[in-house]
Design a protein around this motif. Structure first.
Motif, mmCIF file in Angstrom:
data_model
loop_
_atom_site.group_PDB
_atom_site.id
_atom_site.type_symbol
_atom_site.label_atom_id
_atom_site.label_comp_id
_atom_site.label_asym_id
_atom_site.label_seq_id
_atom_site.Cartn_x
_atom_site.Cartn_y
_atom_site.Cartn_z
ATOM 1 N N LEU A 155 0.487 -1.263 0.113
ATOM 2 C CA LEU A 155 0.055 0.090 0.227
ATOM 3 C C LEU A 155 0.853 1.446 0.237
ATOM 4 C CD1 LEU A 155 -3.033 0.960 -0.352
ATOM 5 C CD2 LEU A 155 -2.386 0.805 2.970
ATOM 6 N N ASN A 156 1.828 1.577 0.632
ATOM 7 C CA ASN A 156 2.803 2.015 0.542
ATOM 8 C C ASN A 156 3.056 2.022 -1.130
ATOM 9 O OD1 ASN A 156 4.261 4.223 2.200
ATOM 10 N ND2 ASN A 156 6.187 3.294 1.992
ATOM 11 N N GLN A 187 -2.375 6.534 -6.576
ATOM 12 C CA GLN A 187 -3.430 7.286 -4.913
ATOM 13 C C GLN A 187 -4.798 6.366 -5.706
ATOM 14 O OE1 GLN A 187 -3.703 11.183 -3.896
ATOM 15 N NE2 GLN A 187 -1.958 10.812 -3.590
ATOM 16 N N GLU A 188 -5.133 6.049 -6.466
ATOM 17 C CA GLU A 188 -6.093 5.418 -7.194
ATOM 18 C C GLU A 188 -6.181 3.827 -7.088
ATOM 19 O OE1 GLU A 188 -9.561 5.263 -10.765
ATOM 20 O OE2 GLU A 188 -7.675 6.673 -11.449
ATOM 21 N N LEU A 189 -5.430 3.772 -7.483
ATOM 22 C CA LEU A 189 -4.981 2.494 -7.049
ATOM 23 C C LEU A 189 -4.327 2.447 -5.611
ATOM 24 C CD1 LEU A 189 -2.715 0.396 -9.875
ATOM 25 C CD2 LEU A 189 -5.050 0.164 -9.211
ATOM 26 N N ALA A 190 -4.086 2.934 -5.128
ATOM 27 C CA ALA A 190 -3.917 2.693 -3.840
ATOM 28 C C ALA A 190 -5.339 2.412 -2.862
ATOM 29 C CB ALA A 190 -2.917 3.425 -2.740
ATOM 30 N N LEU A 191 -6.376 3.246 -3.182
ATOM 31 C CA LEU A 191 -7.629 3.209 -2.592
ATOM 32 C C LEU A 191 -8.440 2.264 -3.386
ATOM 33 C CD1 LEU A 191 -9.888 4.614 -1.100
ATOM 34 C CD2 LEU A 191 -10.515 5.935 -3.038
ATOM 35 N N LYS A 192 -8.307 1.278 -4.264
ATOM 36 C CA LYS A 192 -9.093 0.281 -4.816
ATOM 37 C C LYS A 192 -8.443 -0.663 -3.570
ATOM 38 C CE LYS A 192 -10.067 -2.207 -8.586
ATOM 39 N NZ LYS A 192 -9.651 -2.704 -10.296
ATOM 40 N N PHE A 193 -6.619 -0.435 -4.109
ATOM 41 C CA PHE A 193 -5.841 -1.562 -2.705
ATOM 42 C C PHE A 193 -6.336 -1.768 -1.157
ATOM 43 C CE2 PHE A 193 -2.656 -3.667 -0.312
ATOM 44 C CZ PHE A 193 -2.325 -4.739 -0.936
ATOM 45 N N SER A 194 -6.751 -0.848 -1.229
ATOM 46 C CA SER A 194 -7.308 -1.000 0.783
ATOM 47 C C SER A 194 -8.463 -0.907 0.785
ATOM 48 C CB SER A 194 -6.651 1.298 1.567
ATOM 49 O OG SER A 194 -7.492 1.316 0.276
ATOM 50 N N THR A 195 -9.426 -0.987 -0.610
ATOM 51 C CA THR A 195 -10.567 -1.691 0.078
ATOM 52 C C THR A 195 -10.629 -2.956 -0.025
ATOM 53 O OG1 THR A 195 -11.415 1.010 -1.321
ATOM 54 C CG2 THR A 195 -13.065 -1.130 -1.365
ATOM 55 N N PHE A 223 -10.564 -8.533 1.938
ATOM 56 C CA PHE A 223 -10.219 -9.484 3.102
ATOM 57 C C PHE A 223 -9.662 -9.731 4.337
ATOM 58 C CE2 PHE A 223 -5.964 -12.800 2.408
ATOM 59 C CZ PHE A 223 -6.943 -13.393 2.010
ATOM 60 N N TYR A 224 -9.177 -8.593 4.237
ATOM 61 C CA TYR A 224 -8.483 -9.027 6.130
ATOM 62 C C TYR A 224 -10.031 -9.826 7.006
ATOM 63 C CZ TYR A 224 -5.651 -8.290 10.281
ATOM 64 O OH TYR A 224 -5.199 -8.268 10.783
ATOM 65 N N ARG A 225 -10.906 -9.189 6.738
ATOM 66 C CA ARG A 225 -12.542 -9.131 7.555
ATOM 67 C C ARG A 225 -12.170 -11.003 6.988
ATOM 68 N NH1 ARG A 225 -15.735 -6.423 5.135
ATOM 69 N NH2 ARG A 225 -14.967 -4.342 6.639
ATOM 70 N N VAL A 226 -11.936 -11.534 5.914
ATOM 71 C CA VAL A 226 -12.218 -12.936 6.059
ATOM 72 C C VAL A 226 -11.538 -13.823 6.674
ATOM 73 C CG1 VAL A 226 -12.662 -14.210 4.027
ATOM 74 C CG2 VAL A 226 -13.043 -12.265 4.085
ATOM 75 N N VAL A 227 -9.806 -12.797 6.608
ATOM 76 C CA VAL A 227 -9.158 -13.762 7.573
ATOM 77 C C VAL A 227 -9.109 -13.377 9.033
ATOM 78 C CG1 VAL A 227 -6.372 -13.440 7.982
ATOM 79 C CG2 VAL A 227 -7.297 -13.359 5.480
ATOM 80 N N ASN A 247 -3.572 -8.454 -7.167
ATOM 81 C CA ASN A 247 -3.826 -7.881 -8.817
ATOM 82 C C ASN A 247 -4.026 -6.362 -9.244
ATOM 83 O OD1 ASN A 247 -2.360 -9.600 -10.972
ATOM 84 N ND2 ASN A 247 -5.057 -11.290 -10.602
ATOM 85 N N VAL A 248 -4.354 -5.616 -8.160
ATOM 86 C CA VAL A 248 -5.009 -4.254 -7.580
ATOM 87 C C VAL A 248 -2.999 -3.741 -8.175
ATOM 88 C CG1 VAL A 248 -5.443 -2.692 -6.376
ATOM 89 C CG2 VAL A 248 -6.588 -4.921 -6.682
ATOM 90 N N ARG A 249 -2.427 -4.543 -7.853
ATOM 91 C CA ARG A 249 -1.015 -4.114 -7.211
ATOM 92 C C ARG A 249 -0.375 -4.476 -8.910
ATOM 93 N NH1 ARG A 249 4.198 -6.456 -3.946
ATOM 94 N NH2 ARG A 249 5.523 -5.276 -5.216
#
Length: 363
Positions: free
Chosen positions: A196-197, A204-212, A217-221, A247-249
């Protein structure tokens, strides 16, 4: 009124606990008494059958008197031994948390000493009460009851000792599994924040998509972290979601193919097992738009296999068993839960890790 209601509820719960405790003690006392009486008579009958038979055929008064004396011995020895055993385990083994063979030997010697002293006291008390009491019981009355009681007490001590050892081993394994599961959280967060960093500084647009996607995913984990095992279908769904996150990254440079496979309801793998192997594949390859990483998940016998191509630079060294924190965590958890390990195969063109499928009754 509320105070009185809580007081009544607490009183009822305390009474129920006490009833349950005293009921178990009464059952233990009864069984121990019967065992002493039974083994005493069996050994007496085997070694001195004539004397045993004479007692059975004597007058009813003599028989009942001997029976009551023997029953008295059994109850006294059973009560003292059970009480001593409970005191020993509650203090030495529980509070000090020091289950050891030395403590076991000390406890056995203590029970032996208590039984010998008790036998001497019983003989003394009965002789004081009436010197005319029958003295023809096998091997000197209380002393042979002491012998039988010691044997049963040692057996009881070993059973209790083994049970505590098993409990502590289970607790140790559960704690170790919990620590290994907790280790995954900072490991996953650290790697994700690094990604993310990097995206924030470049797109920044991809960063927002990645964080969402990362939050979902982390909620499922997290929902699966407390489980020792998860179903294979659930694990495959998490693998798809994780590749979508990556793949967002990497701009859809990671291609995942899951071959059709038959899965039974009682077949499981470890939580995050596929995620860690995918993460390992991405970490050790140079994924670019021009050089895609191809991941294949398939089943072979009782193994779930993840295979990927190798995208190496000139300076890379091929390591067949490269294991960072993630894979080490996976290997350790497999060893704890099913005493088996994943199998790794690799050369310059591919890397393959085989995850054992664990059969358990439906969770």
């Amino acid at each position: 009124m509320l105070f009185l209601s809580q007081y009544k509820n607490n009183t009822k719960s305390c009474i129920m606990v006490l009833k349950k405790r005293y009921k178990s003690l009464l059952v233990e006392l009864t069984l121990f008494t019967l065992f002493i009486f039974f083994f005493y008579d069996i050994i007496w009958m085997i070694i001195d059958f004539d004397n045993f038979y004479n007692l059975l055929t004597t007058s009813m008064d003599t028989f009942l008197l001997n029976f009551l004396i023997d029953l008295f011995y059994c109850v006294v020895f059973a009560s003292i031994n059970i009480t001593s055993k409970n005191i020993i385990f509650n203090n030495k083994f529980r509070r000090r948390n020091s289950v050891s063979y030395r403590n076991l030997v000390y406890s056995g010697f203590l029970l032996l000493s208590i039984n010998v002293v008790l036998a001497v006291l019983c003989e003394f008390v009965l002789n004081v009460m009436d010197s005319e009491l029958p003295d023809e019981d096998f091997l000197g009355n209380a002393y042979f009851f002491c012998f039988v009681s010691c044997i049963l007490s040692f057996v009881m001590l070993l059973i209790e000792y083994s049970r505590i050892i098993d409990e502590k081993e289970k607790a140790r394994v559960e704690l170790q599994k919990k620590l290994l599961s907790m280790q995954l959280n900072p490991h996953f967060i650290f790697n994700s924040f690094n990604v993310l960093n990097g995206l924030i500084s470049t797109n920044q647009e991809l960063a927002l998509k990645f964080s969402t996607k990362l939050a979902r995913f982390y909620r499922v984990v997290l929902s699966n972290m407390d489980n020792d095992l998860i179903s294979i279908d659930n694990a495959l769904d998490m693998a798809r979601d994780y590749v979508g996150l990556l793949n967002v990254r990497f701009g859809n440079s990671i291609c995942l193919e899951i071959e059709s496979m038959s899965v039974l309801d009682d077949e499981y793998i470890l939580p995050c097992a596929l995620q860690l192997t995918i993460e390992n594949a991405v970490k050790h390859n140079h994924v670019r738009d021009s050089s895609k990483l191809y991941l294949t998940i398939k089943r072979k016998d009782n193994m779930l296999i993840l295979k990927n191509n190798r995208i190496l630079s000139k300076d890379d060294v091929v390591e067949a068993d490269s294991c960072g924190i993630g894979l080490k965590n996976l290997f350790d958890r497999y060893n704890l839960i099913c005493e088996c390990e994943p199998i790794v195969k690799a050369d310059a063109s591919f890397y393959e890790i085989m995850l054992p499928i664990i059969k358990r009754k439906k969770l």
